[in-house]
Design a protein around this motif. Structure first.
Motif, PDB file in Angstrom:
ATOM      1  N   LEU A 514      49.921  47.615  46.672  1.00 41.76           N
ATOM      2  CA  LEU A 514      51.991  48.712  46.377  1.00 41.76           C
ATOM      3  C   LEU A 514      52.225  46.928  47.389  1.00 41.76           C
ATOM      4  O   LEU A 514      51.929  46.838  48.984  1.00 41.76           O
ATOM      5  CB  LEU A 514      52.604  48.902  46.603  1.00 41.76           C
ATOM      6  CG  LEU A 514      54.120  48.778  45.920  1.00 41.76           C
ATOM      7  CD1 LEU A 514      54.287  48.783  44.723  1.00 41.76           C
ATOM      8  CD2 LEU A 514      54.382  50.520  46.357  1.00 41.76           C
ATOM      9  N   TRP A 515      52.948  45.733  47.266  1.00 38.75           N
ATOM     10  CA  TRP A 515      53.262  44.882  47.657  1.00 38.75           C
ATOM     11  C   TRP A 515      54.489  44.264  47.757  1.00 38.75           C
ATOM     12  O   TRP A 515      55.045  44.462  46.416  1.00 38.75           O
ATOM     13  CB  TRP A 515      52.624  43.334  48.052  1.00 38.75           C
ATOM     14  CG  TRP A 515      51.339  43.275  47.751  1.00 38.75           C
ATOM     15  CD1 TRP A 515      50.146  43.827  46.808  1.00 38.75           C
ATOM     16  CD2 TRP A 515      50.005  42.997  48.574  1.00 38.75           C
ATOM     17  NE1 TRP A 515      49.028  44.043  46.971  1.00 38.75           N
ATOM     18  CE2 TRP A 515      49.240  43.170  48.365  1.00 38.75           C
ATOM     19  CE3 TRP A 515      50.845  42.236  49.253  1.00 38.75           C
ATOM     20  CZ2 TRP A 515      47.925  42.780  49.252  1.00 38.75           C
ATOM     21  CZ3 TRP A 515      49.162  41.903  50.057  1.00 38.75           C
ATOM     22  CH2 TRP A 515      48.107  41.871  50.499  1.00 38.75           C
ATOM     23  N   ARG A 516      55.721  44.544  48.770  1.00 38.23           N
ATOM     24  CA  ARG A 516      56.756  44.274  49.252  1.00 38.23           C
ATOM     25  C   ARG A 516      57.098  42.419  48.635  1.00 38.23           C
ATOM     26  O   ARG A 516      56.389  41.552  49.652  1.00 38.23           O
ATOM     27  CB  ARG A 516      57.660  44.539  49.657  1.00 38.23           C
ATOM     28  CG  ARG A 516      59.209  44.052  50.370  1.00 38.23           C
ATOM     29  CD  ARG A 516      59.904  45.492  51.219  1.00 38.23           C
ATOM     30  NE  ARG A 516      59.332  43.695  52.796  1.00 38.23           N
ATOM     31  CZ  ARG A 516      58.525  45.073  53.396  1.00 38.23           C
ATOM     32  NH1 ARG A 516      58.138  46.327  53.878  1.00 38.23           N
ATOM     33  NH2 ARG A 516      58.366  44.231  54.739  1.00 38.23           N
ATOM     34  N   LEU A 517      58.153  42.210  47.802  1.00 40.27           N
ATOM     35  CA  LEU A 517      58.205  40.634  47.385  1.00 40.27           C
ATOM     36  C   LEU A 517      59.921  39.878  48.754  1.00 40.27           C
ATOM     37  O   LEU A 517      60.278  41.035  48.477  1.00 40.27           O
ATOM     38  CB  LEU A 517      57.864  39.795  46.689  1.00 40.27           C
ATOM     39  CG  LEU A 517      57.176  40.347  45.912  1.00 40.27           C
ATOM     40  CD1 LEU A 517      57.299  40.165  44.333  1.00 40.27           C
ATOM     41  CD2 LEU A 517      55.881  39.878  46.217  1.00 40.27           C
ATOM     42  N   GLY A 518      59.114  39.258  49.055  1.00 43.82           N
ATOM     43  CA  GLY A 518      61.141  38.609  49.725  1.00 43.82           C
ATOM     44  C   GLY A 518      60.607  38.970  51.994  1.00 43.82           C
ATOM     45  O   GLY A 518      59.744  39.691  52.024  1.00 43.82           O
ATOM     46  N   LYS A 519      61.805  38.129  52.180  1.00 47.64           N
ATOM     47  CA  LYS A 519      61.404  38.398  53.171  1.00 47.64           C
ATOM     48  C   LYS A 519      62.337  39.106  54.227  1.00 47.64           C
ATOM     49  O   LYS A 519      62.009  40.301  55.402  1.00 47.64           O
ATOM     50  CB  LYS A 519      62.753  37.007  54.438  1.00 47.64           C
ATOM     51  CG  LYS A 519      61.462  35.714  53.776  1.00 47.64           C
ATOM     52  CD  LYS A 519      63.043  34.219  54.503  1.00 47.64           C
ATOM     53  CE  LYS A 519      61.626  33.710  54.038  1.00 47.64           C
ATOM     54  NZ  LYS A 519      62.674  32.096  54.265  1.00 47.64           N
ATOM     55  N   GLU A 520      63.016  40.442  53.003  1.00 50.08           N
ATOM     56  CA  GLU A 520      64.388  41.349  54.116  1.00 50.08           C
ATOM     57  C   GLU A 520      62.602  42.534  53.643  1.00 50.08           C
ATOM     58  O   GLU A 520      61.933  43.203  53.276  1.00 50.08           O
ATOM     59  CB  GLU A 520      65.035  41.584  53.207  1.00 50.08           C
ATOM     60  CG  GLU A 520      66.513  41.000  53.490  1.00 50.08           C
ATOM     61  CD  GLU A 520      65.905  39.912  52.223  1.00 50.08           C
ATOM     62  OE1 GLU A 520      64.871  39.601  51.599  1.00 50.08           O
ATOM     63  OE2 GLU A 520      66.930  38.376  51.847  1.00 50.08           O
ATOM     64  N   SER A 521      63.306  44.264  54.873  1.00 50.99           N
ATOM     65  CA  SER A 521      62.372  44.317  54.862  1.00 50.99           C
ATOM     66  C   SER A 521      62.295  45.765  54.269  1.00 50.99           C
ATOM     67  O   SER A 521      61.336  46.248  54.092  1.00 50.99           O
ATOM     68  CB  SER A 521      61.754  45.676  56.213  1.00 50.99           C
ATOM     69  OG  SER A 521      63.094  45.971  56.703  1.00 50.99           O
ATOM     70  N   TRP A 522      63.651  45.917  53.711  1.00 48.02           N
ATOM     71  CA  TRP A 522      64.214  46.431  52.453  1.00 48.02           C
ATOM     72  C   TRP A 522      63.913  45.561  51.517  1.00 48.02           C
ATOM     73  O   TRP A 522      64.902  46.537  50.490  1.00 48.02           O
ATOM     74  CB  TRP A 522      65.285  46.980  52.889  1.00 48.02           C
ATOM     75  CG  TRP A 522      66.208  46.108  53.224  1.00 48.02           C
ATOM     76  CD1 TRP A 522      67.449  45.604  54.885  1.00 48.02           C
ATOM     77  CD2 TRP A 522      67.485  45.016  52.135  1.00 48.02           C
ATOM     78  NE1 TRP A 522      67.917  44.378  53.943  1.00 48.02           N
ATOM     79  CE2 TRP A 522      68.055  43.915  53.738  1.00 48.02           C
ATOM     80  CE3 TRP A 522      67.235  44.920  51.287  1.00 48.02           C
ATOM     81  CZ2 TRP A 522      68.223  42.752  52.711  1.00 48.02           C
ATOM     82  CZ3 TRP A 522      67.939  43.576  50.640  1.00 48.02           C
ATOM     83  CH2 TRP A 522      68.772  43.276  50.988  1.00 48.02           C
ATOM     84  N   SER A 523      64.036  44.866  50.984  1.00 48.61           N
ATOM     85  CA  SER A 523      63.375  44.233  50.048  1.00 48.61           C
ATOM     86  C   SER A 523      62.917  45.107  48.980  1.00 48.61           C
ATOM     87  O   SER A 523      62.471  45.632  48.776  1.00 48.61           O
ATOM     88  CB  SER A 523      62.597  42.880  50.203  1.00 48.61           C
ATOM     89  OG  SER A 523      62.655  42.383  48.390  1.00 48.61           O
ATOM     90  N   PRO A 524      64.397  45.432  46.980  1.00 50.25           N
ATOM     91  CA  PRO A 524      63.139  46.281  45.969  1.00 50.25           C
ATOM     92  C   PRO A 524      62.348  45.404  45.387  1.00 50.25           C
ATOM     93  O   PRO A 524      61.848  46.189  44.219  1.00 50.25           O
ATOM     94  CB  PRO A 524      64.742  46.314  45.266  1.00 50.25           C
ATOM     95  CG  PRO A 524      66.081  45.813  46.338  1.00 50.25           C
ATOM     96  CD  PRO A 524      64.963  44.627  47.131  1.00 50.25           C
ATOM     97  N   GLU A 525      62.093  44.363  45.462  1.00 47.88           N
ATOM     98  CA  GLU A 525      60.920  43.743  44.704  1.00 47.88           C
ATOM     99  C   GLU A 525      59.404  43.882  45.214  1.00 47.88           C
ATOM    100  O   GLU A 525      59.432  43.829  46.595  1.00 47.88           O
ATOM    101  CB  GLU A 525      60.987  42.419  45.613  1.00 47.88           C
ATOM    102  CG  GLU A 525      62.507  41.862  44.591  1.00 47.88           C
ATOM    103  CD  GLU A 525      63.329  41.975  43.011  1.00 47.88           C
ATOM    104  OE1 GLU A 525      62.174  42.642  42.643  1.00 47.88           O
ATOM    105  OE2 GLU A 525      64.363  42.083  43.092  1.00 47.88           O
ATOM    106  N   ARG A 526      59.006  44.736  44.232  1.00 47.52           N
ATOM    107  CA  ARG A 526      57.427  45.206  43.868  1.00 47.52           C
ATOM    108  C   ARG A 526      56.871  44.424  43.181  1.00 47.52           C
ATOM    109  O   ARG A 526      56.867  43.340  42.597  1.00 47.52           O
ATOM    110  CB  ARG A 526      57.471  46.457  43.815  1.00 47.52           C
ATOM    111  CG  ARG A 526      58.463  47.203  44.964  1.00 47.52           C
ATOM    112  CD  ARG A 526      58.015  48.099  46.114  1.00 47.52           C
ATOM    113  NE  ARG A 526      58.634  48.604  47.512  1.00 47.52           N
ATOM    114  CZ  ARG A 526      59.631  48.134  47.895  1.00 47.52           C
ATOM    115  NH1 ARG A 526      59.740  46.686  47.758  1.00 47.52           N
ATOM    116  NH2 ARG A 526      60.065  48.822  48.465  1.00 47.52           N
TER     117      ARG A 526
END
Length: 552
Positions: A514-526
């Motif tokens: 599982l990977w988080r997308l985007g620069k924000e540590s809280w990004s909802p994009e997966r």
């Protein structure tokens, strides 16, 4: 790249004053207003030329109700078809304010409360168990949902944070809101928009659903002929595909003149005078409620961006579709408004926001006797451009950045301009650097590194080193494709021991596959990978949407 929801020759300017429907036929355009219209027309033509727009429509409304429409270019470039008062444009995410107004009407009628938990009203939407998402959280983009996930992804929807903790734009949230409208009303969203927004405001040409049966009523939209390479101004265009849209995130089509009563209603609502089927106090709450967004001096609420510190100086929103890019501004104090829509694909990342803001300011100044404002520059000024100048080298080759307005790149004996698209990110028509954006990185304020897709380049003399690559992560990299034109190609690259979507979207491992997308540590994009052959995934699942490997 087409992962979220947004040189053409010819297209001469066609300009005509509208009928000024809201004033008596004998009314005269004051000299200062005529001067403002000339300045707006000239700036609109500058937008058309600079951004290579095939066609654009611009509607203007003054505080006393005078309505004017300016048209630029063509409804269909190949056929040289003029834009007429009946030509439809898709307004994209500007739809959100209309859908939000319908929900506020329901609240005023006692059919729901905006503080109601969605799971209690619409339990069939697969939200996380125990979530506390309220209707207002969806309206404000603070529910913690991803931007473009389908409403029913495999395994259900997910959230990245408790409602209200962060702001993250979510078309998924407004798709849910559209279904909520239908659930409460027992009618289609298109019917509710017609009965509750269009008909009361006299928006006789507007449609609440974008469907193929009406296609001949629309201007022809255009997209880049090469849908894989990063878009840059001046690339060849082709007609964009048609896609039906009935979701609450962006299902409305309208004309420039038809949009003006809606802008007038927004101004009336924000000033506490009622409108949009709401009492004065209810309308004021609808048009003034806002929470902080991700942009300084801008807040967001109920499908409206509020521009200005404290009380909003402007109400604003943009809209991007496969065939259209739109914007509006309303000056809350004066009531002047402007709506524009161009026939350029959203993924060109152009929105006519500078034009609508300038138009409103020019109208407001002219009618108050103040000098006309200077038109904003069409290209965002680049701070300290000399910091980028120099030679860059890496395992895949070399290039040079030269000073100029704009900056230019030289490689393989070929010279091309750099186009600034966001902070430290540029695009170019240079044949070697077309497929990805070019991103620069700094250390201690000094530009030390340039990145382009899978490649890294050191700024000569910067004294830094290239980060090491990861062979394990490189096995996950590849060209993943979804045939839906809203998505297209998703190139996953390994660079410097990390995974990226294209050049500038980082992928961070958050455990397992599982990977988080985007620069924000809280990004909802997966994202996750699936269907492995020889340790290489054949499928990328990007926020619930499947992309299939198509390496070449």
């Amino acid at each position: 790249m087409n992962l979220s929801r947004r040189t053409f020759t010819g297209g001469a300017l066609s300009f005509a004053l509208g009928s000024q429907l809201a004033v008596p036929a004998s009314a005269q355009i004051r000299p200062q207003l005529a001067a403002a219209l000339d300045a707006i027309r000239a700036y609109g033509e500058a937008h058309r030329s600079y951004n290579h727009l095939p066609g654009m429509t611009l509607g203007l409304i003054t505080p006393d109700g005078q309505r004017t429409v300016l048209n630029f270019g063509y409804a269909d470039v190949e056929a040289r078809t003029a834009i007429t008062p009946d030509t439809l444009f898709q307004i994209g995410s500007i739809t959100k304010a209309m859908v939000a107004a319908v929900l506020h009407q329901f609240a005023a009628e006692g059919r729901l409360r905006l503080t109601d938990r969605l799971s209690e009203i619409l339990p069939s939407v697969p939200l996380p168990v125990g979530n506390s998402i309220q209707i207002q959280h969806l309206l404000d983009h603070v529910a913690g949902l991803p931007d473009e996930a389908p409403m029913f992804p495999q395994g259900g929807l997910w959230t990245a944070y408790a409602p209200g903790e962060h702001w993250h734009y979510s078309n998924t949230a407004y798709e849910i809101i559209g279904k909520l409208v239908e659930h409460v009303a027992g009618k289609s969203l298109a019917q509710q928009l017609h009965e509750r927004i269009f008909a009361p405001l006299g928006m006789t040409r507007s449609l609440g659903a974008i469907v193929g049966a009406d296609r001949t009523l629309y201007a022809q939209g255009y997209e880049a002929a090469d849908q894989v390479a990063a878009y840059a101004r001046g690339v060849p265009l082709k007609p964009a595909p048609w896609v039906d849209v009935t979701a609450g995130a962006g299902c409305v089509a309208s004309t420039a003149d038809d949009m003006l009563p809606f802008l007038r209603a927004l101004a009336s609502a924000a000033r506490g005078k009622g409108g949009l089927g709401l009492s004065p106090e209810q309308a004021r709450i609808f048009a003034t409620h806002a929470v902080p967004s991700d942009t300084p001096a801008m807040s967001y609420g109920n499908g409206l961006m509020h521009v200005g510190e404290g009380a909003p100086a402007y109400l604003h929103h943009t809209g991007g579709m496969l065939s259209f890019s739109s914007s509006f501004h309303v000056d809350v104090a004066s009531g002047a408004g402007a709506f524009a829509s161009s026939t350029l694909n959203a993924f060109a990342e152009y929105r006519p926001r500078l034009l609508t803001r300038f138009a409103v300011d020019a109208l407001t100044n002219a009618l108050s006797g103040r000098p006309l404002p200077a038109p904003p520059p069409l290209q965002t000024p680049l701070a300290h451009p000399s910091a980028y100048v120099g030679r860059y080298s890496g395992p895949t080759g070399r290039f040079e950045i030269q000073l100029g307005a704009p900056l230019s790149i030289i490689a393989d004996g070929t010279f091309a301009s750099l186009e600034l698209v966001s902070d430290e990110v540029f695009r170019t028509t240079h044949p070697r650097f077309r497929n990805y954006s070019l991103m620069f990185e700094r250390q201690g304020g000094r530009v030390t590194l340039a990145s382009w897709g899978p490649a890294s380049f050191l700024h000569e003399g910067a004294g830094s080193e290239l980060p090491a690559s990861s062979a394990a992560l490189a096995q996950l990299a590849g060209r993943y494709v979804n045939d839906d034109p809203w998505y297209g190609a998703a190139p996953v690259v390994e660079r410097g021991g990390k995974l990226w979507i294209g050049t500038e979207t980082p992928m961070a491992s958050i455990g397992g596959n599982l990977w988080r997308l985007g620069k924000e540590s809280w990004s909802p994009e997966r994202a996750s990978f699936a269907d492995f052959i020889d340790r290489r995934p054949q499928t990328l699942i990007y926020s619930g949407v499947k992309f299939v490997r198509h390496d070449i």
